[in-house]
Design a protein around this motif. Structure first.
Motif, PDB file in Angstrom:
ATOM      1  N   LEU A  91      -1.827  13.713   2.315  1.00  0.00           N
ATOM      2  CA  LEU A  91      -0.612  12.912   2.362  1.00  0.00           C
ATOM      3  C   LEU A  91       0.575  13.832   2.119  1.00  0.00           C
ATOM      4  N   SER A  92       1.393  14.055   3.158  1.00  0.00           N
ATOM      5  CA  SER A  92       2.484  15.027   3.045  1.00  0.00           C
ATOM      6  C   SER A  92       3.814  14.383   2.674  1.00  0.00           C
ATOM      7  N   ARG A  93       3.996  13.083   3.002  1.00  0.00           N
ATOM      8  CA  ARG A  93       5.278  12.451   2.715  1.00  0.00           C
ATOM      9  C   ARG A  93       5.129  10.934   2.764  1.00  0.00           C
ATOM     10  N   VAL A  94       5.845  10.257   1.875  1.00  0.00           N
ATOM     11  CA  VAL A  94       5.956   8.800   1.904  1.00  0.00           C
ATOM     12  C   VAL A  94       7.420   8.472   2.154  1.00  0.00           C
ATOM     13  N   ASP A  95       7.709   7.906   3.322  1.00  0.00           N
ATOM     14  CA  ASP A  95       9.082   7.598   3.716  1.00  0.00           C
ATOM     15  C   ASP A  95       9.375   6.149   3.330  1.00  0.00           C
ATOM     16  N   LEU A  96      10.149   5.949   2.273  1.00  0.00           N
ATOM     17  CA  LEU A  96      10.455   4.603   1.792  1.00  0.00           C
ATOM     18  C   LEU A  96      11.558   3.928   2.607  1.00  0.00           C
ATOM     19  N   ASP A  97      12.206   4.677   3.510  1.00  0.00           N
ATOM     20  CA  ASP A  97      13.161   4.054   4.422  1.00  0.00           C
ATOM     21  C   ASP A  97      12.437   3.313   5.535  1.00  0.00           C
ATOM     22  N   THR A  98      11.458   3.982   6.127  1.00  0.00           N
ATOM     23  CA  THR A  98      10.706   3.366   7.232  1.00  0.00           C
ATOM     24  C   THR A  98       9.381   2.779   6.778  1.00  0.00           C
ATOM     25  N   MET A  99       9.022   3.002   5.496  1.00  0.00           N
ATOM     26  CA  MET A  99       7.737   2.544   4.937  1.00  0.00           C
ATOM     27  C   MET A  99       6.566   3.107   5.750  1.00  0.00           C
ATOM     28  N   GLN A 100       6.650   4.399   6.067  1.00  0.00           N
ATOM     29  CA  GLN A 100       5.605   5.069   6.827  1.00  0.00           C
ATOM     30  C   GLN A 100       5.008   6.212   6.013  1.00  0.00           C
ATOM     31  N   LEU A 101       3.736   6.521   6.287  1.00  0.00           N
ATOM     32  CA  LEU A 101       3.044   7.640   5.646  1.00  0.00           C
ATOM     33  C   LEU A 101       2.892   8.776   6.645  1.00  0.00           C
TER      34      LEU A 101
ATOM     35  N   LYS B  31       0.823  -1.215   0.000  1.00  0.00           N
ATOM     36  CA  LYS B  31       0.000   0.000   0.000  1.00  0.00           C
ATOM     37  C   LYS B  31       0.857   1.266   0.000  1.00  0.00           C
ATOM     38  N   VAL B  32       1.942   1.248   0.777  1.00  0.00           N
ATOM     39  CA  VAL B  32       2.824   2.416   0.826  1.00  0.00           C
ATOM     40  C   VAL B  32       3.430   2.669  -0.555  1.00  0.00           C
ATOM     41  N   LEU B  33       3.893   1.607  -1.220  1.00  0.00           N
ATOM     42  CA  LEU B  33       4.456   1.781  -2.562  1.00  0.00           C
ATOM     43  C   LEU B  33       3.404   2.276  -3.547  1.00  0.00           C
ATOM     44  N   PHE B  34       2.156   1.857  -3.350  1.00  0.00           N
ATOM     45  CA  PHE B  34       1.068   2.302  -4.202  1.00  0.00           C
ATOM     46  C   PHE B  34       0.839   3.810  -4.063  1.00  0.00           C
ATOM     47  N   LEU B  35       1.121   4.359  -2.879  1.00  0.00           N
ATOM     48  CA  LEU B  35       0.843   5.774  -2.604  1.00  0.00           C
ATOM     49  C   LEU B  35       2.044   6.696  -2.820  1.00  0.00           C
ATOM     50  N   LYS B  36       3.195   6.142  -3.192  1.00  0.00           N
ATOM     51  CA  LYS B  36       4.397   6.984  -3.253  1.00  0.00           C
ATOM     52  C   LYS B  36       4.290   8.101  -4.283  1.00  0.00           C
ATOM     53  N   ASP B  37       3.438   7.943  -5.287  1.00  0.00           N
ATOM     54  CA  ASP B  37       3.284   8.989  -6.310  1.00  0.00           C
ATOM     55  C   ASP B  37       2.031   9.843  -6.083  1.00  0.00           C
ATOM     56  N   ARG B  38       1.425   9.727  -4.879  1.00  0.00           N
ATOM     57  CA  ARG B  38       0.184  10.470  -4.625  1.00  0.00           C
ATOM     58  C   ARG B  38       0.335  11.469  -3.488  1.00  0.00           C
ATOM     59  N   VAL B  39       1.580  11.900  -3.250  1.00  0.00           N
ATOM     60  CA  VAL B  39       1.828  12.906  -2.216  1.00  0.00           C
ATOM     61  C   VAL B  39       1.110  14.204  -2.597  1.00  0.00           C
ATOM     62  N   GLY B  40       0.462  14.816  -1.619  1.00  0.00           N
ATOM     63  CA  GLY B  40      -0.293  16.043  -1.839  1.00  0.00           C
ATOM     64  C   GLY B  40      -1.783  15.818  -1.988  1.00  0.00           C
ATOM     65  N   GLU B  41      -2.208  14.584  -2.233  1.00  0.00           N
ATOM     66  CA  GLU B  41      -3.640  14.300  -2.383  1.00  0.00           C
ATOM     67  C   GLU B  41      -4.336  14.298  -1.023  1.00  0.00           C
ATOM     68  N   VAL B  42      -5.640  14.593  -1.060  1.00  0.00           N
ATOM     69  CA  VAL B  42      -6.462  14.642   0.155  1.00  0.00           C
ATOM     70  C   VAL B  42      -7.297  13.360   0.239  1.00  0.00           C
TER      71      VAL B  42
ATOM     72  N   GLY C 148      -1.609   5.908   8.338  1.00  0.00           N
ATOM     73  CA  GLY C 148      -0.553   6.908   8.344  1.00  0.00           C
ATOM     74  C   GLY C 148      -0.596   7.663   9.659  1.00  0.00           C
ATOM     75  N   LEU C 149       0.430   8.467   9.917  1.00  0.00           N
ATOM     76  CA  LEU C 149       0.548   9.176  11.195  1.00  0.00           C
ATOM     77  C   LEU C 149       0.403  10.675  11.009  1.00  0.00           C
ATOM     78  N   ILE C 150      -0.503  11.277  11.807  1.00  0.00           N
ATOM     79  CA  ILE C 150      -0.500  12.729  12.015  1.00  0.00           C
ATOM     80  C   ILE C 150       0.334  12.955  13.269  1.00  0.00           C
ATOM     81  N   HIS C 151       1.552  13.455  13.091  1.00  0.00           N
ATOM     82  CA  HIS C 151       2.395  13.705  14.260  1.00  0.00           C
ATOM     83  C   HIS C 151       1.764  14.817  15.097  1.00  0.00           C
TER      84      HIS C 151
END
Length: 761
Positions: free
Chosen positions: A725-735, A650-661, A685-688
């Motif tokens: 979606l503000s960032r997709v971190d492919l190191d930690t696989m977190q949204l 799912k994370v890989l599926f969203l890596k090109d959708r940063v900025g979408e609501v 995903g996490l809202i810090h």
């Protein structure tokens, strides 16, 4: 899995060392003598004198043997070396033995083996090379003032007793200096320095690798290891699956002997195989599975019974006929414990020759089965159960979708192809409805939760994510399988035959009280828990919340309140299913406990119901306890692997959708923010907490909330929220997510002073 190694010396009852031969003391005897001295301990010389006086044995040989015994007891954590070269029983020291757990945030604690002892908090400096999962000895120390105030026990690791994790999956990192491997497991917060020769070709930057650990983290917080396998770079076909399987130590390939053993099995049902079996090849049996299923381990049929009852027959593949105890197939299946289902791929418990051929109840083929027969009365009561090895001939391979479509119409309008089994299918549907209604009256807890279905392209990449639809056909099979499992549990319990049961314990009073506190504040009725607590109370709560704005919240809270189901030889009942007798029998192709239950049932049938001798029974129960514990562990391992694989897709599926609501709902509340599940994609995903800029929020652990100090705004589990979606971190696989249209409150978040020296005037 713990298995007996033929040819090894006998072990003591505790399994800790060689059995004494009459002259030399055994491990438990030595440990007992040391323990009897309590805080005084004993030196090696004192131990030699003590046992020499008792046995008159040669002191030189006795000293040599005692040295070996002491090393074994030390390595097992039963004794510890202390002052004056004396040895003390662990219980007489301030040392605690337990498993080291580390959170993703780096907080380390040791869960003591001794029941009732509180966890011991370990600071980073106190780890001394220990890693998550290690079994360690910890010295309890005087806690710091802040820890004393909070009632926290602190300590430092003095010895690593066992390190089960020998291999680590990580990413090859090439910086300005020496290459390192960064572990994928965030609980291993240290880099690994590669030593020894590298594979050819060498790892590429950011390639996933498997490293054999040679030493744990040292004072410089580095570990050392040898690169053993290259797994590929993220985005290449199959890489995520390989990473997940190596990460969880799940074997992919079967040993050659297991494959050979499966290939040697006969392809056809032979006349001798039918001896002692019910011949049910005339029954209108069908299989009902998903459209992509390849292993069909259950078939069903039904006929009218007496006084309005329905006679149901559940036919399960007779895997125990082919997989015999102690063989290579059995060993391989036991090590796996269960099949693992990753998106678009199954890692089977048994080779395909077994799972997809000999034991698959394919259409139009004679197959060996174990059949459970029971009657379902007008009110859903189950009676007259019996079970026996059998042979069947499946009439048709059906899918959930087509069966659900048929059941929506009168039987007269079903397709002509259903005529050989239509009456049977209609009775099966009616029996399932009766069973479901009866379970609900007893208070059986049903979570009709949507599960996502990932659609992949031929390269294994996600094309879309859809809600997994559950229809009447799914519920039909579920009800019949639950009933069959109950019947087999009753058969084995009534015969006092040892077996492995599926147990779901009653929630603890503390968890129930926490649930009651939250839901009563929301306006729901929840009586003060009584003993014995009944599941109908939780089912009533779910029904109260159904259709309200708090439905998600209440469902999440009830799930968190429930205990985890486990395997055990002790039949303690299944709380959520509201039954005193339950086990797993219906999926022996993919679950090892089901295969063990088949063997227990076969032993009962072949013995004519005769009980086991006391000595044999003790041996069987001891072995079943080991198997049950291991299978509970492999089940958790498989679930973790499946979650991880699904999340990565799912994370890989969203890596090109940063900025979408996206629309979502709060799925977790922590002191550092909100976990939000996106409604259309079923991914978290996490809202810090720093992104909640409209107030200063305080975490209430008991109520699962974040509450604003100034506005009183409260975030709860299940709350709807719109996020970007503000960032997709492919190191930690977190949204990383941010709430949409949240206005900052500068009073609640005063600007921070820049770091550095204060400017002087």
């Amino acid at each position: 899995m713990s298995r007996e190694d033929k040819g090894n010396p006998k072990t003591t009852a505790a399994g800790s060392g060689p059995e004494p031969d009459g002259r030399w003391p055994g491990d438990e005897e030595v440990a007992g003598v040391i323990a009897s001295r309590r805080g005084r301990g004993m030196s090696l010389a004192q131990l030699v004198s003590h046992f020499a006086a008792e046995s008159g044995a040669d002191r030189v040989e006795l000293r040599r043997r005692l040295k070996r015994t002491i090393r074994r007891l030390e390595s097992g954590g039963q004794i510890v070396a202390g002052r004056g070269k004396r040895y003390f029983a662990r219980e007489a020291s301030n040392l605690v033995k337990g498993r080291l757990e580390v959170t993703a945030g780096g907080v380390a604690t040791v869960e003591p083996e001794t029941p009732g002892r509180p966890p011991v908090l370990i600071g980073k400096a106190g780890l001394r090379g220990a890693m998550a999962g290690d079994t360690v000895l910890v010295r309890v120390e005087r806690p710091r003032r802040r820890a004393r105030t909070a009632g926290v026990t602190e300590g430092v690791v003095v010895k690593i007793l066992e390190r089960p994790q020998r291999h680590v999956v990580g990413r090859w990192s090439v910086g300005s200096g020496r290459p390192t491997v960064r572990p994928v497991n965030r609980k291993l917060a240290f880099p690994i320095l590669p030593v020894g020769p590298l594979p050819s070709p060498e790892p590429r930057p950011d390639e996933f690798v498997v490293v054999e650990l040679l030493s744990g983290p040292d004072r410089s917080r580095h570990a050392q290891g040898r690169v053993r396998e290259l797994l590929g770079v993220l985005g290449e076909p199959g890489v995520e699956d390989r990473v997940v399987l190596r990460f969880h130590d799940i074997p992919e390939e079967f040993p050659s002997r297991a494959v050979e053993e499966s290939e040697e099995l006969p392809a056809e049902v032979r006349p001798g195989d039918l001896r002692g079996r019910w011949d049910l090849r005339d029954r209108p049996a069908i299989t009902i599975d998903g459209i992509t299923a390849r292993d069909f381990d259950d078939a069903v049929s039904a006929r009218k019974g007496r006084d309005g009852s329905i006679v149901v027959e559940v036919h399960i593949a007779d895997v125990s006929h082919f997989v015999r105890p102690g063989g290579a197939l059995d060993t391989a299946a036991g090590e796996r414990g269960t099949s693992v289902y990753l998106p678009g791929r199954c890692v089977p418990m048994l080779p395909e020759r077994i799972s997809n051929d000999l034991c698959s109840l394919r259409e139009g083929v004679d197959r060996l089965t174990f059949t459970v027969v029971f009657e379902v009365g007008p009110e859903g009561e189950i009676s007259r159960w019996k079970a026996r090895p059998s042979v069947i001939h499946s009439r048709r391979r059906c899918t959930y979708a087509e069966v659900a479509e048929w059941l929506e119409r009168p039987e007269a309008r079903w397709p002509a192809e259903t005529r050989p089994f239509a009456r049977s299918l209609g009775l099966l549907a009616e029996a399932a409805d009766r069973l479901g209604a009866a379970r609900r009256r007893l208070g059986s807890i049903d979570f009709d939760l949507e599960e996502p279905r990932v659609i992949l392209d031929p390269e294994g990449r996600v094309v879309s994510i859809e809600p997994g639809a559950r229809n009447r056909a799914h519920r039909l099979i579920e009800e019949l399988m639950v009933a069959a499992n109950q019947c087999v549990a009753h058969i084995l319990m009534e015969a006092d035959q040892p077996a492995i049961y599926r147990v779901h314990d009653v929630p603890t009073p503390e968890r129930l009280e926490d649930l009651r506190t939250v839901v009563t504040e929301l306006g729901f009725e929840f009586p003060e828990p009584e003993h014995p607590f009944r599941p109908v109370v939780l089912q009533d709560l779910l029904e109260q919340a159904a259709g309200t704005e708090h439905q998600r919240l209440v469902s999440s809270l009830v799930l968190r309140t429930l205990a985890r189901a486990v395997y055990t030889p002790e039949p303690r009942g299944h709380f959520a299913l509201a039954t005193a007798a339950y086990l797993h029998f219906t999926s022996p192709i993919r679950r090892y406990p089901d295969l063990i239950v088949h063997r227990s049932l076969r032993a009962l049938v072949e013995s004519g119901g005769s009980p086991l001798e006391a000595g044999d029974r003790a041996l069987v129960e001891a072995e079943l306890e080991k198997i049950a514990q291991w299978c509970s562990q492999t089940e958790r391992r498989a679930e973790a692997a499946e979650r991880m694989a699904m999340h990565w897709k799912k994370v890989l599926f969203l890596k090109d959708r940063v900025g979408e609501v996206f629309r979502g709902h709060v799925a977790g509340v922590t002191e550092f923010g909100l976990f939000v599940q996106l409604d259309e994609l079923f991914v978290d995903g996490l809202i810090h907490i720093t992104e909640l800029v409209d107030d200063y929020y305080v975490h209430d652990l008991g109520r699962h909330t974040l509450r604003g100090e100034r506005t009183g705004r409260t975030w709860r589990l299940g709350d709807p929220v719109e996020v970007r979606l503000s960032r997709v971190d492919l190191d930690t696989m977190q949204l990383a997510l941010v709430p949409v249209d949240m206005v900052p409150d500068r009073k609640s978040h005063p600007p921070r002073r820049p770091r550095g020296r204060r400017k002087t005037e």
